[in-house]
Write a protein that holds these residues in place. Structure first.
Motif, mmCIF file in Angstrom:
data_model
loop_
_atom_site.group_PDB
_atom_site.id
_atom_site.type_symbol
_atom_site.label_atom_id
_atom_site.label_comp_id
_atom_site.label_asym_id
_atom_site.label_seq_id
_atom_site.Cartn_x
_atom_site.Cartn_y
_atom_site.Cartn_z
ATOM 1 N N TYR A 12 48.667 105.484 118.456
ATOM 2 C CA TYR A 12 49.972 105.066 117.963
ATOM 3 C C TYR A 12 49.881 104.501 116.549
ATOM 4 O O TYR A 12 48.931 103.789 116.215
ATOM 5 N N ASP A 37 54.931 103.474 117.614
ATOM 6 C CA ASP A 37 55.365 104.835 117.953
ATOM 7 C C ASP A 37 54.254 105.807 117.592
ATOM 8 O O ASP A 37 53.468 105.536 116.681
ATOM 9 N N ARG A 49 54.747 108.814 112.809
ATOM 10 C CA ARG A 49 54.910 107.973 111.615
ATOM 11 C C ARG A 49 56.293 108.122 110.988
ATOM 12 O O ARG A 49 56.806 107.173 110.389
ATOM 13 N N MET A 88 62.500 104.456 117.544
ATOM 14 C CA MET A 88 61.199 103.811 117.720
ATOM 15 C C MET A 88 60.877 103.645 119.202
ATOM 16 O O MET A 88 61.739 103.271 119.978
ATOM 17 N N THR A 111 53.313 100.060 107.747
ATOM 18 C CA THR A 111 52.807 100.687 108.958
ATOM 19 C C THR A 111 51.344 101.048 108.782
ATOM 20 O O THR A 111 50.860 101.178 107.651
ATOM 21 N N TRP A 132 59.633 98.050 120.447
ATOM 22 C CA TRP A 132 59.975 96.968 119.517
ATOM 23 C C TRP A 132 59.616 95.620 120.122
ATOM 24 O O TRP A 132 59.738 95.419 121.329
ATOM 25 N N VAL A 173 59.086 108.142 112.288
ATOM 26 C CA VAL A 173 60.039 107.211 112.895
ATOM 27 C C VAL A 173 60.092 105.904 112.109
ATOM 28 O O VAL A 173 61.119 105.223 112.071
ATOM 29 N N PHE A 174 59.008 105.587 111.421
ATOM 30 C CA PHE A 174 58.942 104.324 110.685
ATOM 31 C C PHE A 174 59.764 104.359 109.391
ATOM 32 O O PHE A 174 59.944 103.332 108.759
ATOM 33 N N ALA A 205 56.577 96.967 115.708
ATOM 34 C CA ALA A 205 57.023 98.232 116.288
ATOM 35 C C ALA A 205 55.844 99.163 116.501
ATOM 36 O O ALA A 205 54.826 99.057 115.805
ATOM 37 N N GLY A 259 63.222 103.520 111.506
ATOM 38 C CA GLY A 259 63.131 102.778 112.752
ATOM 39 C C GLY A 259 63.928 103.395 113.891
ATOM 40 O O GLY A 259 63.730 103.043 115.045
#
Length: 124
Positions: free
Chosen positions: A32, A99, A102, A111, A50, A114, A104-105, A97, A108
């Protein structure tokens, strides 16, 4: 039950430092990406940083680049954010967070996991 629990927030003077931690439980996050977002009062949530599973890749928002450092200890299932040279505009609730993707970052949205957040207040 999977949980991400942030800690380390508080009140700090401008120019000071804070280290946030995010303890993950309920599963391991092998493979992740993990990261941090923040939301200041009256503003939208924004990406901060991230880090990949291997910690070989890190990404930062321009606003924190050179001041914040993200790291992780996979053996402890813990994510960190070292925040230096803090400014009043860094005041926000900081969210952990996680996931597999990447992308998704970027925003957000979607996600996987959280945390509930920890408040950092930087006084001038």
């Amino acid at each position: 039950q999977v949980q991400l629990v942030e800690s380390g927030g508080g009140l700090v003077q401008a120019g000071g430092s804070v280290r946030l931690s995010c303890a993950a439980s309920g599963r391991t996050f092998t493979g992740y990406f993990m990261g941090w977002f923040r939301q200041a009062p009256g503003k939208e949530r924004e990406f901060v940083a991230t880090i990949s599973w291997s910690a070989g890749s890190t990404y930062y928002a321009d606003s924190v680049k050179g001041r914040f450092t993200i790291s992780r200890d996979n053996a402890k299932n813990t994510l960190y954010l070292q925040m230096n040279s803090l400014k009043p505009e860094d005041t926000a609730v900081y969210y952990c967070a996680a996931d597999r993707n990447r992308v998704v970052f970027i925003t957000g949205a979607g996600m996987g996991y959280w945390g509930k957040g920890t408040l950092v207040t930087v006084s001038s």
